[in-house]
Design an enzyme around this catalytic site. Structure first.
Site, PDB file in Angstrom:
ATOM      1  N   ARG A   6       0.843  -1.210   0.000  1.00 25.29           N
ATOM      2  CA  ARG A   6       0.000   0.000   0.000  1.00 25.29           C
ATOM      3  C   ARG A   6       0.871   1.251   0.000  1.00 25.29           C
ATOM      4  O   ARG A   6       2.056   1.173   0.341  1.00 25.29           O
ATOM      5  CB  ARG A   6      -0.841  -0.007   1.290  1.00 25.29           C
ATOM      6  CG  ARG A   6      -1.732  -1.223   1.413  1.00 25.29           C
ATOM      7  CD  ARG A   6      -1.777  -1.723   2.855  1.00 25.29           C
ATOM      8  NE  ARG A   6      -2.432  -3.037   2.899  1.00 25.29           N
ATOM      9  CZ  ARG A   6      -3.747  -3.199   2.950  1.00 25.29           C
ATOM     10  NH1 ARG A   6      -4.521  -2.148   3.041  1.00 25.29           N
ATOM     11  NH2 ARG A   6      -4.276  -4.402   2.935  1.00 25.29           N
ATOM     12  N   ASP A   8      -3.511   4.075   3.662  1.00 26.46           N
ATOM     13  CA  ASP A   8      -3.185   2.664   3.915  1.00 26.46           C
ATOM     14  C   ASP A   8      -4.143   1.737   3.177  1.00 26.46           C
ATOM     15  O   ASP A   8      -3.948   0.525   3.190  1.00 26.46           O
ATOM     16  CB  ASP A   8      -3.206   2.362   5.417  1.00 26.46           C
ATOM     17  CG  ASP A   8      -4.515   2.769   6.073  1.00 26.46           C
ATOM     18  OD1 ASP A   8      -4.869   3.950   5.991  1.00 26.46           O
ATOM     19  OD2 ASP A   8      -5.195   1.894   6.653  1.00 26.46           O
ATOM     20  N   ASP A  60      -9.261  -3.420   0.213  1.00 22.73           N
ATOM     21  CA  ASP A  60      -9.886  -3.191   1.527  1.00 22.73           C
ATOM     22  C   ASP A  60     -11.336  -2.728   1.398  1.00 22.73           C
ATOM     23  O   ASP A  60     -11.679  -1.560   1.600  1.00 22.73           O
ATOM     24  CB  ASP A  60      -9.074  -2.200   2.371  1.00 22.73           C
ATOM     25  CG  ASP A  60      -7.868  -2.894   2.991  1.00 22.73           C
ATOM     26  OD1 ASP A  60      -7.554  -4.025   2.578  1.00 22.73           O
ATOM     27  OD2 ASP A  60      -7.247  -2.306   3.897  1.00 22.73           O
TER      28      ASP A  60
END
Ligand code: AMP
Ligand code: MG
Length: 493
Positions: free
Chosen positions: A187, A260, A270
């Site tokens: 990331r 992130d 994510d």
């Protein structure tokens, strides 16, 4: 203590494993084992991804596979680890974060990293429990494969397993583990971590690793006087711009675009409080925790650029010159709008660019926003109309018929040069019939909470090929019910 379990307890999935990320060395991660969950069961599985990985699909039906993908039995050839990263959350420097509940098992010889999300505490769990709940695991699993079905870059998901082990969120819920797959889970925050700690050697090692593995052309570029790190930043900016153009064109809202949660490969990563828009509201906020609307739908392209700026700052010690770093971000400002316009042109069935396209696109988006017209249904009905069906269903979506008719007239004139069959083919192949709307996910989740996993399987099947008609499943392609707008999805997962 050895990290390797007894030979006899190992599950051999028949995959070959490569050193991958672990070759970077211990400054980048902590080796550890996943923590078992009691009495796991299958919740969802993607046999298509198993095939792509070279994994025999029978592992998605066996007790040993179930144990392995829950983290209950170690997998031969893997060296599980949790990586360290930092990041900016909601615009504020958050310091060290890291894989708080994701454990990287390893990288296959085919170059795919395999990760268990929700597999227990790591040194980066901070105050949290290292677990993921069933509802958000189903959402991540189905949406990963849905994005892939739409042709949008994403991390993938091989399977979800559940357990009745309790996990406390706002209420008591149960635990689940998602097996995620991607060429890399690195990331922006990994770079920010080493930059913030002034660990230039590690920063360089990480950048070199990412360049050598994923961006080898940066080594031989003549751009930026051969500065490979500037070329990396530019390449990441361009991939990110392309990704954002695809999100905006399909109507996808990520919900937590912290640095992130930004993939160095430009993948969607994510899945938390994400949402596919129902009615087209450019200011829509899908994350109930995002009270200020930082990650509202129409903010996403600018936030991505802001995040790239953070990445640029992190890479500055390697790039060496601030002006060069800023120059490496420059192409975002053209790649994003150009790619977005190209995607929208495809949605309109147009083969190539012409003057006035931007106005045509802005015109239809303005009409859709005025009445919050259902975004997916509009594009599919327009596609069907061009394919020769009655145009009334698309007109019926608008109260302002005159406004829509005027736009349709301009559109029809613009499209006249393209044969209708060709335009319709393009449209039906880029305007999906099915997207993972919140209420569809919710129905599958509620059934799964009662141990009925049929809904998850059906959703997966439809969303793997979302441009196909799937006769008999029109109920998955209709307007959301009234209760859909009352679903509240937050960062809690
Ligand atoms: P997110 O924004 O959900 O991607 O997560 C931000 C950070 O919190 C990451 O470092 C995650 O690993 C960590 N995190 C989120 N949920 C948990 C959890 N239940 N247990 C441990 N760490 C978590
Ligand atoms: Mg995250």
């Amino acid at each position: 203590m050895s990290m390797l379990a007894d030979e006899a307890d190992l599950v051999d999935l028949g995959l070959r494993w490569a050193p991958g990320f672990s070759a970077l060395g211990p400054a980048f991660y902590t080796e550890l084992q996943p923590r078992p969950l009691p009495d796991p069961y299958w919740v969802g599985r993607s046999e298509g991804l198993a095939r792509e990985l070279g994994l025999d699909a029978s592992w998605l039906h066996s007790d040993e596979g179930l144990a392995a993908f829950t983290g209950n039995l170690p997998i031969a050839g893997t060296r599980p680890l949790a990586s360290v990263y930092s990041g900016h959350q909601f615009g504020v420097w958050a310091g060290q974060l890291g894989d708080g509940r994701a454990i990287l098992l390893g990288e296959t010889a085919g170059g795919q990293e395999v990760q268990l999300k929700g597999a227990g505490l790591t040194p980066y769990s901070r105050m949290a429990d290292g677990r993921a709940v069933l509802r958000s695991s189903i959402r991540e699993f189905v949406c990963s494969e849905a994005m892939h079905g739409l042709g949008i870059p994403t991390t993938r998901a091989l399977c979800v397993t559940g357990s009745d082990a309790r996990v406390r969120r706002e209420e008591l819920e149960t635990a689940a583990v998602v097996t995620r797959v991607a060429p890399s889970f690195v990331r922006f925050g990994h770079f920010e971590h080493f930059a913030a700690n002034q660990r230039d050697d590690e920063l360089r090692a990480l950048a070199d690793y990412v360049i050598d593995r994923y961006y080898p052309a940066c080594r031989t570029t003549s751009r930026f006087n051969g500065n490979a790190y500037a070329a990396l930043l530019e390449a990441v900016s361009e991939r990110t711009a392309t990704l954002l153009a695809q999100w905006q064109a399909i109507g996808f809202c990520h919900g937590v675009m912290n640095t992130d949660n930004m993939s160095i490969l430009g993948l969607t990563i994510d899945y938390g409080p994400f949402q596919f828009l129902d009615g087209f509201d450019p200011r829509h906020i899908c994350n109930h925790s995002d009270t200020a609307g930082r990650y509202a739908f129409n903010q996403q392209p600018n936030v991505a650029y802001w995040n790239l700026f953070c990445l640029a700052q992190a890479l500055l010690p390697l790039i060496g010159d601030q002006e060069v770093a800023v120059a490496a971000l420059e192409s975002y400002k053209t790649v994003f709008p150009d790619t977005f316009e190209a995607r929208m042109r495809t949605k309109l069935g147009l083969a190539d660019a012409a003057d006035g396209d931007r106005a045509l696109i802005e015109g239809v988006l303005k009409l859709l926003a005025q009445e919050k017209v259902d975004y997916t249904i509009f594009w599919r009905r327009l596609s069907n109309a061009v394919a020769g069906d009655n145009p009334e269903p698309v007109r019926d979506l608008f109260i302002d018929r005159a406004g829509f008719d005027a736009w349709l007239q301009a559109y029809s004139e613009r499209r006249a040069a393209t044969p209708a069959a060709e335009a319709a083919g393009r449209m039906l192949g880029s305007n999906p019939k099915f997207v993972l709307r919140n209420h569809l996910g919710q129905q599958a989740i509620e059934a799964a909470q009662e141990k009925n996993f049929e809904g998850v399987a059906t959703l997966l099947r439809l969303l793997e090929t979302p441009f196909e008609e799937h006769a008999g499943h029109d109920d998955y392609a209709g307007f959301p019910p009234d209760w859909a707008s009352t679903i509240e999805i937050s960062c809690s997962s």
